[in-house]
Design a protein around this motif. Structure first.
Motif, short mmCIF file in Angstrom:
data_model
loop_
_atom_site.label_atom_id
_atom_site.label_comp_id
_atom_site.label_asym_id
_atom_site.label_seq_id
_atom_site.Cartn_x
_atom_site.Cartn_y
_atom_site.Cartn_z
N ASP A 1 0.80 -1.23 0.00
CA ASP A 1 0.00 0.00 0.00
C ASP A 1 0.83 1.28 0.00
O ASP A 1 0.53 2.21 -0.77
CB ASP A 1 -0.97 0.00 1.18
N LYS B 1 0.61 3.94 -3.12
CA LYS B 1 0.28 5.36 -2.94
C LYS B 1 1.38 6.25 -3.53
O LYS B 1 1.09 7.27 -4.18
CB LYS B 1 0.08 5.67 -1.46
N THR C 1 -6.25 1.47 -3.47
CA THR C 1 -5.57 0.69 -2.44
C THR C 1 -5.36 -0.74 -2.93
O THR C 1 -5.96 -1.18 -3.92
CB THR C 1 -6.38 0.65 -1.14
N VAL C 2 -4.54 -1.48 -2.20
CA VAL C 2 -4.33 -2.88 -2.55
C VAL C 2 -5.64 -3.65 -2.41
O VAL C 2 -5.98 -4.49 -3.25
CB VAL C 2 -3.24 -3.50 -1.66
N GLN D 1 -8.60 -2.60 -2.92
CA GLN D 1 -9.43 -2.32 -4.09
C GLN D 1 -8.92 -3.07 -5.32
O GLN D 1 -9.71 -3.55 -6.14
CB GLN D 1 -9.47 -0.82 -4.36
N GLN D 2 -7.60 -3.16 -5.45
CA GLN D 2 -7.03 -3.93 -6.56
C GLN D 2 -7.45 -5.39 -6.49
O GLN D 2 -7.85 -6.00 -7.48
CB GLN D 2 -5.49 -3.84 -6.51
#
Length: 290
Positions: A135, A139, A146-147, A149-150
């Motif tokens: 993360d 950023k 974010t990770v 969300q990925q």
């Protein structure tokens, strides 16, 4: 065919017909990337897309694969994408695969029903740029997500039935950054996604990007080939994606690696060890500097 600016596609799409349904990248702020700096993001008018498809049908007797460009075709409204896929299916019944780059934000903006409908209409394959599973580094490179969300984006594509190919960038943290966390966290994120294909690229630094400025100032030190291989080995030690096809054979990679996880992991680790001992040849490159 209508093309605006430089057009990019994954190496595996070399024999695909490229249809530019969007121009540029909807995010276009990643610190390492200069791919779409020559153009402003826009959506291609539907009539122009149809003109290109009709022209291609007149020119080519057989088109088996399409790639929807540019950087993020999934940002299009689902209804418009369904129209495009319908036109492809109607005009090119021989088509066996339609693929696209997909940004995490555009994926998350689609409902599961949207993605399932797109898959049913012929969207088969998506390329997602993870870059890193760390993360703080995500950023820093200004990926915009974010990770978590990925991972969610990758899982949504898989759940909808699409074949998922995910890329990560070896050396992204630099040799003076937390490269260990980058390697381990990236493996963990991929383990959570469980993509069908994993591509490990190598950091290349391009003039005019924030990354180039970090290199020039000493904020980031570009890893040596041996440091990159050391990082790759750590990554492979933590990856757990049975059945995923692993490739580190892009033009940017010093050491060519290819196999299927997890069954080939020990061989891949052995090949890393050979290279670290100096017993395996490495590619040599001239920095692109573009």
């Amino acid at each position: 065919m209508h093309y605006s600016g430089s057009v990019y596609r994954p190496p595996s799409e070399a024999h695909s017909l490229i249809i530019q349904v969007t121009v540029g990248c909807s995010h276009n702020k990643c610190a390492f990337c200069n791919m779409y700096k020559d153009k402003k993001f826009s959506i291609t008018p539907m009539e122009q897309v149809r003109d290109d498809l009709r022209w291609a049908r007149e020119q080519y007797s057989r088109v088996e694969r399409f790639f929807l460009a540019d950087g993020d075709a999934l940002i299009l409204p689902t209804a418009q994408l369904l129209e495009i896929l319908g036109d492809i299916r109607s005009l090119f019944p021989e088509c066996s695969r339609v693929s696209t780059y997909a940004s995490p934000k555009s994926i998350l903006g689609k409902t599961p029903e949207d993605l399932s409908a797109l898959h049913a209409a012929g969207l088969d394959f998506a390329y997602l740029g993870l870059e890193t599973g760390n993360d703080p580094l995500l950023k820093k490179i200004n990926k915009g997500v974010t990770v978590a969300q990925q991972i969610e984006a990758g899982q949504k594509l898989k759940a909808a039935g699409l074949t998922l190919s995910v890329t990560a960038i070896n050396g992204l943290a630099g040799s003076n950054g937390d490269w260990q966390a980058h390697a381990v966290d990236t493996a963990a994120a991929l383990n959570a996604m469980h993509p069908d294909f994993i591509a490990l690229l190598t950091l290349r630094v391009y003039t005019g990007t924030p990354m180039a400025e970090w290199i020039a100032s000493g904020e980031l030190v570009q890893p040596t080939p041996m440091e990159l291989i050391r990082e790759t080995k750590l990554f492979l030690e933590h990856i757990d994606c049975p059945g995923a096809v692993f490739r580190s054979n892009h033009a940017s990679n010093y050491l060519v690696l290819a196999g299927t996880l997890n069954q080939d992991r020990e061989r891949l680790l052995h090949e890393c060890d050979e290279a670290l001992r100096g017993d395996a040849p490495l590619r040599r490159f001239v920095e692109l500097g573009r």
